[in-house]
Scaffold this motif. Structure first.
Motif: not given
Length: 269
Positions: A33-55
């Motif tokens: 069945n034909p379907t329209r593939i829409n362009s995306e708006d992509i929202l990145f949500c990045v965790d900036v808690d202290s654990e994001s600084l783990v080496e």
């Protein structure tokens, strides 16, 4: 640790069967069945808690450094597929807040926004996703008015704090993907419980099939590999349980013992 969400039916494409001609062996013909593939708006949500600084295991690179590189690789790859995709950014501490609210496909402004991401050295103690879903739902309505769809990619880094939310189950206005970076399981954390909470959130809000990947290896290349798998468009996805890519490049034996081809599929997450 399990690394696949429960199988759902979001994003399945339906095929219409048409009775075949008996003169050609009765084989059925099928049309998609034909379907329209829409362009995306992509929202990145990045965790900036202290654990994001783990080496990570690469010298001099922490999780946030690797996340920034992975986002830029994703954006450049996504725009090479379709230049009409757009990106915005939020951060997650106790709650979610805008980092760059305007959706844009401009590479230079995206690079600047990603480089400006920074993390706190103090743990926020909780992770409430309610405001993230509220922001996403508001933007999703605007995206729909422009014949676009909205997707949220949450990159989460906490091994002990389970995310929570208060969101009605009947409001599925966007798709949620999750990339979860965590420590190895131990007496002071519970990444499995955190992962399960992320799966529940994904299934609770996603309009189309949402994907979740996790890694406790601390290797940037694993993050890059999973982010590349999120390039697939939500309207063209199979259920994640049916997704068996990427396959490792393993040399097949010349003569399998059972006389059949052996296909090795990586199941590591």
């Amino acid at each position: 640790m399990s690394s696949l969400p429960k199988e759902g039916n979001r994003g399945k494409m339906k095929m219409e069967g048409i009775e075949g001609d008996a003169s050609v062996g009765g084989a059925g013909r099928y049309t998609l069945n034909p379907t329209r593939i829409n362009s995306e708006d992509i929202l990145f949500c990045v965790d900036v808690d202290s654990e994001s600084l783990v080496e990570m295991k690469t010298a001099g690179v922490n999780r946030l450094d690797a996340i920034k590189q992975a986002i830029l690789l994703f954006v450049n790859s996504k725009l090479s597929i379709n230049t009409d995709h757009r990106f915005a950014f939020a951060t997650l501490s106790k709650s979610a807040y805008w980092h760059r609210k305007e959706f844009s496909g401009d590479v230079e402004s995206t690079i600047a926004a990603v480089r400006a991401l920074s993390a706190t050295t103090v743990s926020s103690g909780q992770a409430d996703l309610t405001n993230l879903f509220r922001l996403a739902a508001h933007e999703a309505k605007k995206s729909r008015s422009q014949n676009r769809i909205l997707r949220v990619i949450l990159i989460y880094c906490r091994s002990l704090i389970r995310p929570h939310h208060q969101w009605p189950v009947n409001q599925k206005l966007f798709t949620l993907d999750v990339m979860y970076l965590h420590d190895k399981p131990g007496p002071d954390n519970c990444p499995q419980a955190v992962y399960d909470a992320l799966v529940d959130a994904l299934e609770h809000v996603s309009e189309y099939e949402g994907y979740i990947h996790e890694s406790g290896h601390g290797l940037p290349r694993t993050l890059f590999r999973f982010m590349s798998m999120l390039l697939c468009h939500p309207q063209q996805r199979c259920p994640q349980d049916d997704c068996d890519i990427p396959k490792p490049l393993i040399k097949k034996s010349a003569e399998p013992a059972n006389g059949e081809d052996n296909v090795h599929v990586s199941t590591s997450r």
